[in-house]
Design a protein around this motif. Structure first.
Motif, PDB file in Angstrom:
ATOM      1  N   ILE A 417       0.833  -1.204   0.000  1.00 59.65           N
ATOM      2  CA  ILE A 417       0.000   0.000   0.000  1.00 59.65           C
ATOM      3  C   ILE A 417       0.870   1.258   0.000  1.00 59.65           C
ATOM      4  O   ILE A 417       0.591   2.246  -0.694  1.00 59.65           O
ATOM      5  CB  ILE A 417      -0.948  -0.002   1.211  1.00 59.65           C
ATOM      6  CG1 ILE A 417      -1.985  -1.128   1.056  1.00 59.65           C
ATOM      7  CG2 ILE A 417      -1.643   1.335   1.354  1.00 59.65           C
ATOM      8  CD1 ILE A 417      -2.871  -0.971  -0.161  1.00 59.65           C
ATOM      9  N   GLU A 418       1.964   1.237   0.771  1.00 59.30           N
ATOM     10  CA  GLU A 418       2.852   2.387   0.809  1.00 59.30           C
ATOM     11  C   GLU A 418       3.491   2.635  -0.558  1.00 59.30           C
ATOM     12  O   GLU A 418       3.613   3.794  -1.004  1.00 59.30           O
ATOM     13  CB  GLU A 418       3.938   2.169   1.855  1.00 59.30           C
ATOM     14  CG  GLU A 418       4.884   3.335   2.052  1.00 59.30           C
ATOM     15  CD  GLU A 418       4.194   4.568   2.615  1.00 59.30           C
ATOM     16  OE1 GLU A 418       4.711   5.682   2.393  1.00 59.30           O
ATOM     17  OE2 GLU A 418       3.137   4.417   3.258  1.00 59.30           O
ATOM     18  N   ALA A 419       3.885   1.587  -1.257  1.00 55.12           N
ATOM     19  CA  ALA A 419       4.465   1.742  -2.592  1.00 55.12           C
ATOM     20  C   ALA A 419       3.428   2.285  -3.577  1.00 55.12           C
ATOM     21  O   ALA A 419       3.752   3.125  -4.435  1.00 55.12           O
ATOM     22  CB  ALA A 419       5.005   0.397  -3.080  1.00 55.12           C
ATOM     23  N   GLN A 420       2.185   1.820  -3.429  1.00 57.39           N
ATOM     24  CA  GLN A 420       1.132   2.315  -4.315  1.00 57.39           C
ATOM     25  C   GLN A 420       0.864   3.793  -4.076  1.00 57.39           C
ATOM     26  O   GLN A 420       0.679   4.574  -5.015  1.00 57.39           O
ATOM     27  CB  GLN A 420      -0.140   1.490  -4.096  1.00 57.39           C
ATOM     28  CG  GLN A 420      -1.287   1.838  -5.023  1.00 57.39           C
ATOM     29  CD  GLN A 420      -2.175   2.930  -4.438  1.00 57.39           C
ATOM     30  OE1 GLN A 420      -2.284   3.041  -3.217  1.00 57.39           O
ATOM     31  NE2 GLN A 420      -2.779   3.729  -5.307  1.00 57.39           N
ATOM     32  N   ARG A 421       0.847   4.218  -2.826  1.00 59.81           N
ATOM     33  CA  ARG A 421       0.602   5.621  -2.503  1.00 59.81           C
ATOM     34  C   ARG A 421       1.733   6.521  -3.021  1.00 59.81           C
ATOM     35  O   ARG A 421       1.486   7.620  -3.518  1.00 59.81           O
ATOM     36  CB  ARG A 421       0.449   5.788  -0.994  1.00 59.81           C
ATOM     37  CG  ARG A 421      -0.864   5.207  -0.452  1.00 59.81           C
ATOM     38  CD  ARG A 421      -0.903   5.322   1.071  1.00 59.81           C
ATOM     39  NE  ARG A 421      -2.159   4.820   1.609  1.00 59.81           N
ATOM     40  CZ  ARG A 421      -2.415   4.689   2.915  1.00 59.81           C
ATOM     41  NH1 ARG A 421      -1.480   5.028   3.802  1.00 59.81           N
ATOM     42  NH2 ARG A 421      -3.585   4.227   3.319  1.00 59.81           N
ATOM     43  N   GLU A 422       2.972   6.046  -2.882  1.00 57.64           N
ATOM     44  CA  GLU A 422       4.096   6.837  -3.385  1.00 57.64           C
ATOM     45  C   GLU A 422       4.043   6.980  -4.900  1.00 57.64           C
ATOM     46  O   GLU A 422       4.310   8.069  -5.443  1.00 57.64           O
ATOM     47  CB  GLU A 422       5.414   6.196  -2.956  1.00 57.64           C
ATOM     48  CG  GLU A 422       5.722   6.335  -1.472  1.00 57.64           C
ATOM     49  CD  GLU A 422       7.050   5.720  -1.109  1.00 57.64           C
ATOM     50  OE1 GLU A 422       7.648   5.059  -1.994  1.00 57.64           O
ATOM     51  OE2 GLU A 422       7.490   5.887   0.049  1.00 57.64           O
ATOM     52  N   ALA A 423       3.703   5.905  -5.586  1.00 62.00           N
ATOM     53  CA  ALA A 423       3.591   5.978  -7.043  1.00 62.00           C
ATOM     54  C   ALA A 423       2.509   6.974  -7.460  1.00 62.00           C
ATOM     55  O   ALA A 423       2.699   7.770  -8.397  1.00 62.00           O
ATOM     56  CB  ALA A 423       3.287   4.596  -7.622  1.00 62.00           C
ATOM     57  N   LEU A 424       1.376   6.975  -6.753  1.00 56.98           N
ATOM     58  CA  LEU A 424       0.308   7.917  -7.058  1.00 56.98           C
ATOM     59  C   LEU A 424       0.748   9.349  -6.763  1.00 56.98           C
ATOM     60  O   LEU A 424       0.512  10.269  -7.570  1.00 56.98           O
ATOM     61  CB  LEU A 424      -0.930   7.561  -6.238  1.00 56.98           C
ATOM     62  CG  LEU A 424      -2.114   8.539  -6.328  1.00 56.98           C
ATOM     63  CD1 LEU A 424      -2.627   8.620  -7.760  1.00 56.98           C
ATOM     64  CD2 LEU A 424      -3.233   8.128  -5.370  1.00 56.98           C
ATOM     65  N   GLU A 425       1.401   9.562  -5.624  1.00 51.38           N
ATOM     66  CA  GLU A 425       1.829  10.905  -5.233  1.00 51.38           C
ATOM     67  C   GLU A 425       2.802  11.498  -6.242  1.00 51.38           C
ATOM     68  O   GLU A 425       2.669  12.660  -6.642  1.00 51.38           O
ATOM     69  CB  GLU A 425       2.471  10.857  -3.848  1.00 51.38           C
ATOM     70  CG  GLU A 425       3.017  12.186  -3.370  1.00 51.38           C
ATOM     71  CD  GLU A 425       3.745  12.074  -2.048  1.00 51.38           C
ATOM     72  OE1 GLU A 425       4.334  13.088  -1.619  1.00 51.38           O
ATOM     73  OE2 GLU A 425       3.741  10.972  -1.452  1.00 51.38           O
ATOM     74  N   TYR A 426       3.781  10.715  -6.666  1.00 50.84           N
ATOM     75  CA  TYR A 426       4.777  11.242  -7.594  1.00 50.84           C
ATOM     76  C   TYR A 426       4.197  11.461  -8.986  1.00 50.84           C
ATOM     77  O   TYR A 426       4.579  12.421  -9.688  1.00 50.84           O
ATOM     78  CB  TYR A 426       5.977  10.314  -7.652  1.00 50.84           C
ATOM     79  CG  TYR A 426       6.701  10.185  -6.339  1.00 50.84           C
ATOM     80  CD1 TYR A 426       6.765  11.258  -5.455  1.00 50.84           C
ATOM     81  CD2 TYR A 426       7.314   8.996  -5.959  1.00 50.84           C
ATOM     82  CE1 TYR A 426       7.421  11.145  -4.245  1.00 50.84           C
ATOM     83  CE2 TYR A 426       7.984   8.877  -4.742  1.00 50.84           C
ATOM     84  CZ  TYR A 426       8.028   9.951  -3.883  1.00 50.84           C
ATOM     85  OH  TYR A 426       8.667   9.847  -2.683  1.00 50.84           O
ATOM     86  N   ALA A 427       3.272  10.592  -9.394  1.00 56.11           N
ATOM     87  CA  ALA A 427       2.637  10.775 -10.700  1.00 56.11           C
ATOM     88  C   ALA A 427       1.813  12.066 -10.721  1.00 56.11           C
ATOM     89  O   ALA A 427       1.902  12.866 -11.664  1.00 56.11           O
ATOM     90  CB  ALA A 427       1.770   9.570 -11.036  1.00 56.11           C
ATOM     91  N   LEU A 428       1.024  12.270  -9.665  1.00 58.31           N
ATOM     92  CA  LEU A 428       0.235  13.500  -9.587  1.00 58.31           C
ATOM     93  C   LEU A 428       1.146  14.721  -9.444  1.00 58.31           C
ATOM     94  O   LEU A 428       0.857  15.792  -9.977  1.00 58.31           O
ATOM     95  CB  LEU A 428      -0.739  13.431  -8.410  1.00 58.31           C
ATOM     96  CG  LEU A 428      -1.897  12.434  -8.548  1.00 58.31           C
ATOM     97  CD1 LEU A 428      -2.731  12.420  -7.262  1.00 58.31           C
ATOM     98  CD2 LEU A 428      -2.776  12.778  -9.741  1.00 58.31           C
TER      99      LEU A 428
END
Length: 470
Positions: A417-428
């Motif tokens: 979940i933490e990796a998914q959130r980081e990927a979303l944060e950096y993409a946005l």
């Protein structure tokens, strides 16, 4: 009678002469725009209606939207009307005062034993002091140039507002696409979690946590889509269109490579900024107003003729015979109220000083804003490189690695979940940085009053360096 006609013609010939200006406005510049002269457009504007047929035109890009606004935006049309109003004040300012016609008849004469005097007609023309009309025309000409700069400033303000709203519009579309990708990714992960749950490798809490995470992203996506509609209305309003007018559903965000040399941009700003340009022309107008106020210390001249019809024989004898009489008149005003004239000069000088200090203040403010605009552009470029390139790629790699490790049981659900959130944060973050860069460039272009110069290519830079060294 012939002498009367000749004298009247001479006075009207002088009255029709206007002092020449150093620079004449062409007829095309003074001609009213079509949207003013067309009665139908005026009626629509007075009723507050929007020309829907014009809004139905295809808008498939940002350039097309800006071009549409440059022709039809109400704020631009208002600024254009004020400019044309200022242009048409030049001719009246260069024109002599209206001539005065008079008629005089003797109601009761003192010498009753004489024949009646009859009646007299006359024409009088006033002439301001030498150079007054020329100065008045030059002042109005300077004011018209200030209005032209104000019109140009409105053009850049409209363009900036459209580009800023377009940046938000494009960002929301990009954010919605990223959120959909992340939701699809969580749907795939849910299948993995369910498979591990069926084999009792994980408990139900991980499945529920994943569903909560997905629902949160789903809610964020719905909020983003709803925000698209609101920003769409703001974008149309910035372009002078109704809130529901059609816009492209896949907006592109072109970010040009521009030259950010501060010294060069500061020089362009000093010359091309519309606000400074308008204030400089206003300063010239105030200087000419001082000279006009000083001319009030000088008198105005008056020339006139009188023609008496059926006058007495006594008056006719003075005129050289006949029953009619022709007389000439010259006069001048007496500038005796010097306190009033001095107050007018002081007022004009105070207004000139206010504009002069306003130019200095505006220049300092614009220099400060230039530095901040350049910082915003550099900061947005750094964030694009950081979030949109390096961190996003690494976060996606971490997410794929963590997902593979979770499938084999070597990584925990919290890591996934933490990796998914980081990927979303950096993409946005990368998409947001692109929008911020586009917005900062739009503000800088509006500030300098022209498009930013293109950044020189490496090849041209290296060639210029080699020429310099040789």
């Amino acid at each position: 009678m012939i002498r009367l006609i000749a004298a009247a013609a001479a006075i009207f010939l002088v009255a029709s002469c206007a002092s020449p200006l150093d620079e004449r406005w062409s007829h095309d510049e003074q001609a009213l725009p079509a949207w003013i002269t067309e009665g139908g457009s005026l009626l629509v504007a007075e009723r507050g209606e929007t020309p829907r047929r014009a809004e139905a035109a295809s808008i498939d890009s940002l350039d097309a939207l800006i071009a549409w606004a440059m022709e039809r935006h109400p704020a631009l049309q208002a600024a254009e009307a004020r400019w044309h109003a200022a242009l048409n004040r030049i001719t009246p300012a260069r024109t002599l005062p209206e001539p005065q016609a008079s008629y005089r008849v003797a109601v009761e004469q003192i010498e009753r034993d004489r024949e009646p005097l009859g009646h007299t007609v006359g024409i009088t023309q006033a002439f301001p002091w030498f150079g007054t009309l020329e100065l008045s025309g030059e002042m109005r000409s300077s004011e018209a140039r200030a209005a032209a700069e104000a019109y140009r400033r409105t053009q850049w303000e409209v363009s900036q507002a459209i580009k800023e709203a377009w940046a938000d519009y494009a960002y929301l579309h990009g954010a919605a696409a990223i959120l959909r990708e992340q939701i699809a990714l969580l749907d795939q992960l849910e299948n993995v979690v369910r498979a591990r749950y069926r084999t009792a490798q994980v408990d139900q809490r991980e499945l529920v946590r994943l569903q909560i995470e997905r629902d949160a992203l789903e809610n964020e996506l719905l909020d983003t889509i709803d925000m698209v509609s609101a920003v769409k209305g703001r974008l149309n309003a910035a372009a002078g269109r109704s809130a529901n007018a059609a816009l492209p559903e896949d907006p592109m965000l072109p970010v040009p490579e521009v030259d950010l040399l501060e010294d060069r941009l500061a020089a362009i700003l000093h010359v091309s900024n519309p606000s400074l340009g308008a204030m400089r022309h206003e300063l010239a107008a105030r200087r000419q107003a001082i000279q006009l106020a000083e001319k009030r210390f000088h008198p105005e001249f008056m020339l006139g003729i009188e023609y008496g019809v059926n006058t007495s024989k006594r008056m006719a004898g003075m005129d050289g015979g006949g029953d009619d009489m022709l007389g000439a008149m010259i006069g001048l005003t007496l500038p005796v109220w010097t306190d009033s004239y001095e107050a007018g000069v002081s007022e004009a000088m105070a207004e000139w000083g206010a504009v002069l200090r306003g130019i200095a203040d505006e220049g300092n403010r614009l220099q400060s804003e230039l530095k901040m605009a350049l910082y915003n552009i550099r900061d947005a470029r750094r964030r694009i490189d950081l979030f949109g390139t390096r961190l996003r790629v690494r976060a996606e790699q971490v997410l794929h690695t963590t997902e593979a490790a979770y499938r084999t049981g070597t990584a925990g659900f919290s890591d996934l979940i933490e990796a998914q959130r980081e990927a979303l944060e950096y993409a946005l973050g990368g998409v947001r940085a692109e929008a911020d860069l586009f917005r900062a460039i739009a503000r800088l272009e509006a500030m300098i009053g022209q498009a930013l110069p293109s950044e020189p290519s490496d090849a041209s830079t290296s060639s210029s360096e080699s020429e310099t060294s040789s």
